[in-house]
Scaffold this motif. Sequence first.
Motif, PDB file in Angstrom:
ATOM      1  N   SER A  80      14.596  21.311 -33.295  1.00 49.40           N
ATOM      2  CA  SER A  80      15.105  21.252 -32.350  1.00 49.40           C
ATOM      3  C   SER A  80      15.221  21.984 -30.931  1.00 49.40           C
ATOM      4  O   SER A  80      13.450  21.967 -31.302  1.00 49.40           O
ATOM      5  N   ASN A 105      24.922  19.690 -37.990  1.00 47.33           N
ATOM      6  CA  ASN A 105      24.874  20.978 -37.698  1.00 47.33           C
ATOM      7  C   ASN A 105      23.528  20.918 -39.157  1.00 47.33           C
ATOM      8  O   ASN A 105      23.502  21.382 -40.140  1.00 47.33           O
ATOM      9  N   TYR A 106      22.828  21.644 -38.364  1.00 47.88           N
ATOM     10  CA  TYR A 106      20.944  22.224 -38.512  1.00 47.88           C
ATOM     11  C   TYR A 106      21.059  23.560 -37.624  1.00 47.88           C
ATOM     12  O   TYR A 106      20.882  23.871 -36.774  1.00 47.88           O
ATOM     13  N   SER A 107      20.694  24.640 -38.415  1.00 46.41           N
ATOM     14  CA  SER A 107      20.832  26.003 -37.807  1.00 46.41           C
ATOM     15  C   SER A 107      20.003  25.977 -36.832  1.00 46.41           C
ATOM     16  O   SER A 107      20.150  27.133 -35.552  1.00 46.41           O
ATOM     17  N   ASP A 109      19.455  23.380 -34.802  1.00 48.57           N
ATOM     18  CA  ASP A 109      20.289  23.381 -33.629  1.00 48.57           C
ATOM     19  C   ASP A 109      21.475  24.093 -33.618  1.00 48.57           C
ATOM     20  O   ASP A 109      22.239  23.903 -31.971  1.00 48.57           O
ATOM     21  N   ILE A 110      22.397  24.820 -34.082  1.00 51.13           N
ATOM     22  CA  ILE A 110      23.541  25.265 -34.191  1.00 51.13           C
ATOM     23  C   ILE A 110      22.933  26.728 -32.872  1.00 51.13           C
ATOM     24  O   ILE A 110      23.735  27.201 -32.282  1.00 51.13           O
ATOM     25  N   VAL A 131      31.274  20.196 -33.758  1.00 51.70           N
ATOM     26  CA  VAL A 131      29.451  20.131 -35.073  1.00 51.70           C
ATOM     27  C   VAL A 131      29.896  19.447 -36.118  1.00 51.70           C
ATOM     28  O   VAL A 131      31.114  19.160 -36.858  1.00 51.70           O
ATOM     29  N   LYS A 133      29.305  17.350 -39.738  1.00 47.61           N
ATOM     30  CA  LYS A 133      28.342  17.410 -41.139  1.00 47.61           C
ATOM     31  C   LYS A 133      29.664  16.415 -42.164  1.00 47.61           C
ATOM     32  O   LYS A 133      29.817  17.365 -42.426  1.00 47.61           O
ATOM     33  N   GLU A 143      28.909  29.366 -46.972  1.00 44.21           N
ATOM     34  CA  GLU A 143      28.134  30.283 -46.962  1.00 44.21           C
ATOM     35  C   GLU A 143      27.238  28.920 -46.206  1.00 44.21           C
ATOM     36  O   GLU A 143      26.782  28.006 -46.655  1.00 44.21           O
ATOM     37  N   GLY A 144      26.425  29.829 -45.989  1.00 46.84           N
ATOM     38  CA  GLY A 144      24.824  29.130 -45.720  1.00 46.84           C
ATOM     39  C   GLY A 144      24.855  28.121 -44.727  1.00 46.84           C
ATOM     40  O   GLY A 144      26.355  28.023 -43.619  1.00 46.84           O
ATOM     41  N   THR A 145      23.966  26.567 -44.399  1.00 48.49           N
ATOM     42  CA  THR A 145      24.102  26.343 -43.306  1.00 48.49           C
ATOM     43  C   THR A 145      25.222  25.412 -43.573  1.00 48.49           C
ATOM     44  O   THR A 145      26.051  24.680 -42.705  1.00 48.49           O
ATOM     45  N   ARG A 148      25.266  18.191 -43.869  1.00 44.20           N
ATOM     46  CA  ARG A 148      23.690  17.842 -42.951  1.00 44.20           C
ATOM     47  C   ARG A 148      24.497  16.952 -41.748  1.00 44.20           C
ATOM     48  O   ARG A 148      25.224  16.474 -42.195  1.00 44.20           O
TER      49      ARG A 148
END
Length: 329
Positions: A80, A105-107, A109-110, A131, A133, A143-145, A148
Amino acid sequence: MKKIINNPTDVVSEALMGMQAAYPDKLVYTPKMEVISRKEKKTDKVAVISGGGAGHEPLHAGFVGKGMLDAAISGNVFSSPSPDRIGSAIEQVSCGKGVLMVIKNYSGDIMNFGLSADLAEMDDIEVAQVVVKDDVAVPDREEGTGRRGIAGTVFVHKIAGAKAEQGASLAEVKAAAEKAISNIRTMGVAMTPCILPAVGKPGFQIADDEIEIGMGIHGEKGIETTKIKTAKEIAEILVGRILDDYDYSGSEVAVLVNGLGGTPLMELYILNMEVQKILEEKGIKAYRTFVGNYCTSIDMTGASVTLMKLDDELKELLDAPCDTPALKI
């Protein structure tokens, strides 16, 4: 490893310098910040920016220009961009109408785009974000990222950029981008891994007689490793997963058959032929089709298929003129 590079640590900056050198009348490169922006700045519209790790060219810098992005920010390969780079892009394009950030949608980048938005708003720059995805290989969960963002991001750039070019408000541009996102699904397949310039060897392994269904654009594990299949079988798998996830029946769609960097156009057109046959059989009309390298994974061979369900507004925005290095309408 055989690559046309100088120092592996300089590939991002030198690639962006080369892009500016190819389009000096359209693009501006900001050294060290790794930002590509429009040379002709518009002061009466919402600015649209996007970015992410390098290695996915032409995403994102290749879509900077009239009718799409105002600026794109690059991180290192598959990493990122940092908040200071994103902040630099926001400052360059902001003209008082607000800035929309299109984020995959990647942690990383977010986190980094979100922090940059907070800092910009402290300087009284209004920032909104959407975002993407679209990868149906990953479950869409809270839940989670979660799911993608991959090749469907290109359609979001097109829709948001066209809406901004019309003079729409920040809220209207965001709404159009979110509508596109909700109607986009993508599924991909990898035939071989990619080689990161700084590593010099594949980041993962795929046997010579195998392919990976659902492989991510950074080499993330797919949903199934299987023996090599025909173009017809691959199309059936990819389109089948998309249609299982979202109801496109009876609709008009935009189609993107995207190469991952190392796949010949001949093969992409064969895949597209099979995709079009399936859509016709399912009563889904391909309104406009794009075939080529739009969101790659360095030199990975493979492809992805993206569908975007269209209504009158999305068709108008998809057809609106744009002029960028990677897409011109």
